[in-house]
Design a protein around this motif. Structure first.
Motif, PDB file in Angstrom:
ATOM      1  N   ALA A  63       0.747  -1.232  -0.020  1.00 43.73           N
ATOM      2  CA  ALA A  63       0.077   0.054   0.043  1.00 43.73           C
ATOM      3  C   ALA A  63       0.750   1.384   0.240  1.00 43.73           C
ATOM      4  O   ALA A  63       0.374   2.214  -0.724  1.00 43.73           O
ATOM      5  CB  ALA A  63      -0.958  -0.020   1.141  1.00 43.73           C
ATOM      6  N   LEU A  68      -0.019   5.292  -0.996  1.00 38.76           N
ATOM      7  CA  LEU A  68      -1.074   5.487  -0.141  1.00 38.76           C
ATOM      8  C   LEU A  68      -0.297   6.118   1.203  1.00 38.76           C
ATOM      9  O   LEU A  68       0.794   6.071   1.607  1.00 38.76           O
ATOM     10  CB  LEU A  68      -1.664   4.312   0.094  1.00 38.76           C
ATOM     11  N   THR A  69      -1.203   7.046   2.015  1.00 38.42           N
ATOM     12  CA  THR A  69      -0.794   7.578   3.197  1.00 38.42           C
ATOM     13  C   THR A  69      -0.744   6.131   4.256  1.00 38.42           C
ATOM     14  O   THR A  69      -1.161   5.190   4.089  1.00 38.42           O
ATOM     15  CB  THR A  69      -1.806   8.620   3.666  1.00 38.42           C
ATOM     16  N   SER A  71      -2.389   6.142   7.030  1.00 34.35           N
ATOM     17  CA  SER A  71      -3.695   5.851   7.446  1.00 34.35           C
ATOM     18  C   SER A  71      -4.205   5.066   6.365  1.00 34.35           C
ATOM     19  O   SER A  71      -4.989   3.995   6.840  1.00 34.35           O
ATOM     20  CB  SER A  71      -4.356   7.145   7.745  1.00 34.35           C
ATOM     21  N   GLU A  72      -4.110   5.228   5.076  1.00 36.32           N
ATOM     22  CA  GLU A  72      -4.780   4.699   4.083  1.00 36.32           C
ATOM     23  C   GLU A  72      -4.077   3.171   4.037  1.00 36.32           C
ATOM     24  O   GLU A  72      -4.982   2.177   3.644  1.00 36.32           O
ATOM     25  CB  GLU A  72      -4.567   5.337   2.685  1.00 36.32           C
ATOM     26  N   ALA A  73      -2.931   3.057   4.344  1.00 36.17           N
ATOM     27  CA  ALA A  73      -2.546   1.809   3.946  1.00 36.17           C
ATOM     28  C   ALA A  73      -2.852   0.762   5.134  1.00 36.17           C
ATOM     29  O   ALA A  73      -3.151  -0.228   5.310  1.00 36.17           O
ATOM     30  CB  ALA A  73      -0.617   1.699   4.444  1.00 36.17           C
ATOM     31  N   GLU A  75      -5.960   0.887   6.267  1.00 38.09           N
ATOM     32  CA  GLU A  75      -7.226   0.397   5.974  1.00 38.09           C
ATOM     33  C   GLU A  75      -7.162  -0.832   5.121  1.00 38.09           C
ATOM     34  O   GLU A  75      -8.178  -1.599   4.832  1.00 38.09           O
ATOM     35  CB  GLU A  75      -7.962   1.568   5.351  1.00 38.09           C
ATOM     36  N   ARG A  76      -6.143  -1.143   4.594  1.00 35.53           N
ATOM     37  CA  ARG A  76      -5.819  -2.358   3.705  1.00 35.53           C
ATOM     38  C   ARG A  76      -5.920  -3.581   4.646  1.00 35.53           C
ATOM     39  O   ARG A  76      -5.866  -4.873   4.263  1.00 35.53           O
ATOM     40  CB  ARG A  76      -4.666  -2.298   3.026  1.00 35.53           C
TER      41      ARG A  76
END
Length: 210
Positions: A63, A68-69, A71-73, A75-76
């Motif tokens: 991620a 991705l940031t 935080s976005e990572a 979410e994976r």
């Protein structure tokens, strides 16, 4: 854990799972060291072994390599995994507070300690429903044993023993570098952080020895 709890300043750097032994897998440590030193997620991902045991690490690196940031990572990752990290953190705070409670005040119950409310059964603290608790008063001391006492795991639905509130706050800052209030705010990822109660000590029963 800071990012999982919605706090800025945390990172999603992959680290070994506590349940996995990587002592013979130099590639895992090399990939982690590379990412820690350079922040190059793509190169670290190439070095990371393609094995089920490092699925979480590869997911995070993949991620981040996509841009991705942090935080976005996160979410994976599976929601159950994120919740496991949070529960482990709650347990860590409980362990530190329990140790300080025993070290500074001993095993004897004292005014302000928490016990299960009379309406609760002895198994309530192991069910999903949050148990009802009450603070003991001076008149209760002669009827309460150390094994009756419970301590909270931080969350929005629990209450702290009044005299231990400051200890919880200190432990959270010392151990996590986070204020205790993060456990009482609405976290990201839709994870409920109600908290729980756990017995401070457990008295073995029906034990035999020779």
């Amino acid at each position: 854990i800071a990012l999982i709890l919605g706090q800025e300043g945390g990172d999603a750097s992959p680290s070994p799972s506590a349940s996995t032994n990587y002592s013979e897998n130099d590639n895992v440590f090399a990939a982690q060291a590379l990412f820690a030193a350079t922040g190059d997620a793509s190169r670290a991902l190439e070095m990371m072994p393609r094995a089920p045991s490092v699925f979480l690490e590869r997911t995070l690196l993949g991620a981040l390599a996509e841009g991705l940031t942090a935080s976005e990572a996160l979410e994976r990752l599976p929601r159950q995994t994120l919740m496991l990290y949070v529960k482990a953190t709650q347990s860590l705070i409980f362990n530190h507070v329990a140790s300080r409670r025993l070290r500074e005040f001993g095993t004897e119950p004292r005014i302000g300690d928490l016990v299960l409310a009379p309406s609760e059964t002895s198994s309530s603290v192991t069910t999903r429903r949050l148990a009802d608790v009450m603070e003991i008063a001076e008149a209760d001391l002669q009827h309460v044993q150390a094994e009756d006492l419970v301590l909270p795991l931080p969350g929005s639905g629990i209450r702290y023993p009044t005299y231990l509130q400051k200890v919880y706050e200190e432990v959270s800052l010392e151990v996590l570098k986070l204020p205790l209030s993060v456990f009482h705010e609405a976290p990201p990822f839709g994870m409920p952080l109600v908290g729980d109660y756990r017995r401070m000590v457990v008295k073995p029963m029906c034990v035999e020895w020779e």
